[in-house]
Structure formats: structure tokens, C-alpha cells
Design an enzyme around this catalytic site. Structure first.
Site, PDB file in Angstrom:
ATOM      1  N   HIS A   1      -0.224   6.450   3.124  1.00 47.31           N
ATOM      2  CA  HIS A   1      -0.310   5.104   3.704  1.00 47.31           C
ATOM      3  C   HIS A   1      -1.162   5.081   4.959  1.00 47.31           C
ATOM      4  O   HIS A   1      -1.997   4.200   5.150  1.00 47.31           O
ATOM      5  CB  HIS A   1       1.072   4.531   4.023  1.00 47.31           C
TER       6      HIS A   1
ATOM      7  N   CYS B   1       0.791  -1.232   0.000  1.00 48.20           N
ATOM      8  CA  CYS B   1       0.000   0.000   0.000  1.00 48.20           C
ATOM      9  C   CYS B   1       0.821   1.279   0.000  1.00 48.20           C
ATOM     10  O   CYS B   1       0.701   2.117  -0.894  1.00 48.20           O
ATOM     11  CB  CYS B   1      -0.940   0.003   1.207  1.00 48.20           C
TER      12      CYS B   1
END
Length: 496
Positions: free
Chosen positions: A140, A81
């Protein structure tokens, strides 16, 4: 669609944005410049109706796709991610190992003051007169702040110079990371010490999970932004279908589990070392899982169907939240001057290759959804089959909005690719992870690992083997030899 129609489309598309901003170097922008709503969706495979999945229910995303561009071969730079989003935001491929980690934003941006060179394309918008707002998971962290899963939120921002405002409603879960791993009763993976299942069918309304609150917040902010005397960039980050696959029961009820497909390749590909795969550690961290996943054997068919059902329900849930945001854009009359992007930060193995998760250099972990709608143009779905990368999004948005990106980017604007569908300009995508570089070029995926375990080269022919079930590098040395120089161009200095 014919090449002639696409050329006409792109001429109209560019003129709709650039003509309103004048010269590409004009700054600041005026209220008539196009707005941008960028929707980031965590772990979203191209498992949508507009990508040909006839089982999954994604009517809102499909409707947007019917009015825009569907990129059928979009690949992320990193299958995790934070690092994927870092490459997206910077328009740069990974150049050091820290760029491959989820904390890339923290290490590269979190402690830096404003600089002449923008830290991200959002910062670039801000520098050019846009009012920038972020909601949810855009970098993130679940709420844009630097802190660990079980820590108290800090005041350090992952992207400190990019946002005029950054918002998040953590609801009954209290913090962003608690909300990210939320269960309907207000608990989370951390508070329950990982004694949780990787799925939940909650008897709640949409706002009973955090993505429903994020949609509400986005709708409220759109009403404010409409009245601002400047163009805006709104980033909205949704959590699902990231683990845990939790969604309101009504989205589970959309499906008959008997119709849910199993992975077409629930086995380790031929001629592949297990080092190229991973042991589903993130998935197994949900310690009440019905069965543990691993590389020794597949999960049972029944459990595999249950998990895929859960993933599909989570997709349908987030599709409904996206639908609310898009409906509000239209209700406010903003759709005539707002570019909308839906982007998945990477793919996911749903039992493919014995893996339940991302974190590999296989096509299924690297290919994700990318849909772009530019207002006022042809109202029929257009498929763009050229191979493109996440780093291409930055220069594309700059060109569409008449902003000059005046420093080197690794991506290329997709405008020319759209107008010339047979062009090879963007027909290569590079991805990085696990001591390797993977390259998708035309029909082939070539992956090279810097490791001792053999084989270190993998080649897959997607015309003959779209699920990458057999590594054919050894029997095709000439193809490998012809592709290796192109792969070497993608080595940014990570490996020697």
C-alpha cells in the site's frame, strides 16, 4: 480462438516453465527458471485499447497484450488500494475487517518476523531461490514503508520478509507519500494543504513526475538482475492513473477532448439505496476542484470530459513508462525467459453512478486490467472471458514457475481455465466492502449488504444491463434464491 488451439497453447506454456524447473517441489531454482516481472498499476480500469477502448492511447500495454493473455473479466477482492493488494499478495479473501483497510499490510505483516508460511507470493518466490526486488507501490505504501501521509518515513517495512531489495526514488518530493501526490513543481497535496486541483498538465518530461523515475530505476535494476546467477522476481508499482490525474502535457495532447466519452450512466441506479454508493470524498479532498462531486447531481458535461481527459492522459503516461520497462526486458534478451504481468488494483467510477472514485461494490469499481505474457508462445492476442479473481494470480504464478504452494489459498490457478475456456471452475468472483459481499457469477452480479437501509439485496443482469443501471432483485426472487447459496460460500466470516 478454438478450444483445440488453447489446449495446445497451455501445454506449451506450462512445459516452457515447469520443464526448466523439474518437479514442482524442486528447490532452489536455477538461473534457467523463468523470471517474473509484475507491474502493478494504481486505479487502472480496463480502459485500454486491448480491452476495446478505441479512444484511449495505450500502445505499449496493447502490444504486450498482443503477445499474451487478456483477462476480460478480472475482479479484485476489495475496491481500495491496500486491501486489494493484500488479497493479491496473500492469495486470500478478506476474513476480518482489518483486511478491508488500506493498512492491512501494516497490521498483518509489518511487525512480524519470518515464518514457515510465506507472508506473500513474493516471499514464496524468495523461499524458492528467487532474488526478489520491489520498486514503487507494490503493497500500500508508496515506498514500502509504514508511515502516514504527512509523517517522516519509518524503518518498518510493510512486507518485511518478502524482498531482498526494495527501492524507490522520491526525487524532488523527498518522501514516498509526497511523491505519490506529486505536482510538477515539487510540491504535493500535503505540502499545499489540499489547496490543489485533481489534475495537472505539467510542462515537464516523463521524469518530471515520479512514475518516470520509477521506470528509470526498474531499467537500471533489470541490467543488474540479468547478470545474477539466479532467477528473479521484479515488482514495479506505478502510481498513475491514481488521483491527482497529473501527467506531462504531451500525453494530454494525444487527445481531442471532443472525442472523450461521458459516463453512460451518470445517475443513481434504479432501486438502489445511496448507502451502496459513496460521496466522492477522496476526489473532493482536492479542494480547488472546478466542481464538487456528490450524489445529488452530476458534474457538468464539460468538467466530466476534462476529468476523463485527465484520467486518459495519466493512463497514456503510465503506458509509456511500462513500455520503457518492457523494451528493456527485450533489449537485454530477458523476454525469452520472463513472465510479465500487468495488474490493476481495482477499477474507478469516472462519473458512473454519480461517483468519482472507487470504494463501491459495483462492477465498475471491481473490474480491473489483468494481462499475462508467458514467453515463447503464440504471438497473437488471446482473450480469456472466464470470470477470475485477483486471488487466482498467486497459484497461477506458482504453477507457471514450478513452485508448490503448500498451504491453503482461496484462489485457483488459472492454467486450467485458460486451457478449458468453457470450464466453470473459476466462473465466480467475490468482492467485499461497505458491509457487503458482491459476487459476479456468469451474467449476474448479486450483492448482499449487512445493514438496516433497504434494499439490502441488489441483482444486475450483465447480458441486458452491463452498466448496472437497475437493481432487479425484487422482481427476480427465484434468481436471487438460486444465487444466495453461492454468495454464502464467499462469506469468510466477515458478516453474520
Amino acid at each position: 480462438m478454438s478450444k483445440r488451439v488453447l489446449v495446445i497453447f497451455i501445454i506449451l506454456l506450462v512445459s516452457s516453465c515447469v520443464s526448466k524447473t523439474g518437479n514442482k517441489n524442486t528447490s532452489p531454482k536455477t538461473k534457467d527458471s523463468p523470471n517474473v516481472v509484475f507491474i502493478a498499476v494504481d486505479d487502472l480500469r480496463p480502459e485500454l485499447g486491448c480491452y476495446g477502448n478505441t479512444i484511449i492511447k495505450s500502445p505499449n500495454i496493447d502490444n504486450l497484450a498482443s503477445e499474451g493473455l487478456v483477462f476480460t473479466n478480472h475482479y479484485v477482492q476489495v475496491p481500495t488500494c491496500g486491501a486489494s493488494r493484500y488479497s493479491l499478495m496473500t492469495g486470500l479473501r478478506p476474513k476480518k475487517t482489518s483486511h478491508l483497510l488500506n493498512n492491512a499490510f501494516e497490521s498483518e505483516m509489518g511487525h512480524k518476523s519470518d515464518t514457515i508460511q510465506p507472508e506473500s507470493f513474493v516471499h514464496q518466490f524468495k523461499k524458492n531461490g528467487y532474488y526478489t526486488v520491489g520498486i514503487g507501490k507494490m503493497s500500500h505504501s508508496a515506498d514500502g514503508l509504514v508511515y502516514g501521509y504527512e509523517e517522516t518515513p519509518s524503518t518498518i517495512k510493510e512486507m518485511p520478509n518478502s524482498w531482498n531489495e526494495f527501492l524507490f526514488n522520491s526525487g524532488k518530493w523527498k518522501t514516498g507519500w509526497n511523491a505519490f501526490f506529486a505536482y510538477a513543481n515539487g510540491e504535493n497535496r500535503q505540502s499545499l494543504k489540499r489547496q490543489v486541483k485533481p489534475y495537472e498538465s505539467g510542462d515537464v518530461e516523463d521524469e518530471g513526475y515520479p512514475d518516470g523515475l520509477t521506470a528509470e530505476l526498474a531499467i537500471s535494476k533489470l541490467k543488474e538482475l540479468k547478470n545474477k546467477n539466479q532467477p528473479f522476481f521484479l515488482g514495479v508499482g506505478f502510481f498513475k492513473p491514481h488521483l491527482p490525474f497529473n501527467a506531462p502535457k504531451k500525453y494530454w495532447n494525444l487527445y481531442d477532448r471532443n472525442d472523450i466519452p461521458l459516463a453512460p450512466n451518470p445517475f443513481i441506479p434504479e432501486n438502489v439505496n445511496k448507502k451502496s454508493l459513496q460521496k466522492s470524498g477522496e476526489f473532493n479532498g482536492y479542494q480547488l476542484t472546478d466542481e464538487k462531486a456528490g450524489l445529488s447531481k452530476p458534474l457538468s458535461d464539460a468538467y466530466s470530459k476534462k476529468l476523463t481527459h485527465a484520467y486518459y492522459a495519466a493512463v497514456s503516461y503510465v503506458d509509456a513508462q511500462i513500455g520503457k520497462v518492457i523494451s528493456e526486458i527485450k533489449a537485454l534478451g530477458l523476454d525469452e525467459n520472463t513472465i510479465v504481468v500487468i495488474w490493476g488494483d481495482h477499477g474507478w467510477h469516472l462519473g458512473n453512478d454519480l461517483v468519482w472514485g472507487k470504494h463501491t461494490l459495483f462492477d465498475v469499481a471491481l473490474r480491473s486490467a489483468l494481462i499475462i505474457k508467458v514467453p515463447g508462445k503464440l504471438s497473437q492476442e488471446k482473450k480469456v472471458n472466464a470470470i477470475v479473481e485477483s486471488v487466482d494470480i498467486y497459484p497461477t504464478l506458482m504453477e507457471l514457475c514450478g513452485i508448490s504452494a503448500n498451504y491453503p489459498l482461496d484462489g485457483q490457478s488459472l492454467v486450467n481455465t485458460i486451457s478449458n475456456p468453457d470450464s466453470l471452475q473459476n466462473n465466480v468472483a467475490y468482492s467485499y466492502f461497505n458491509n457487503g459481499i458482491s459476487m459476479r457469477a456468469n451474467q449476474f452480479r448479486l450483492t448482499k449488504y449487512w445493514r438496516t437501509e433497504e434494499p439490502t439485496l441488489e441483482l444486475y443482469d450483465h447480458d441486458k444491463d452491463p452498466w448496472e443501471t437497475k437493481n432487479i432483485a425484487k422482481e427476480n426472487p427465484e434468481i436471487v434464491k438460486s444465487l444466495l447459496p453461492l454468495l454464502a460460500k464467499g462469506n469468510t466470516g466477515l458478516y453474520n
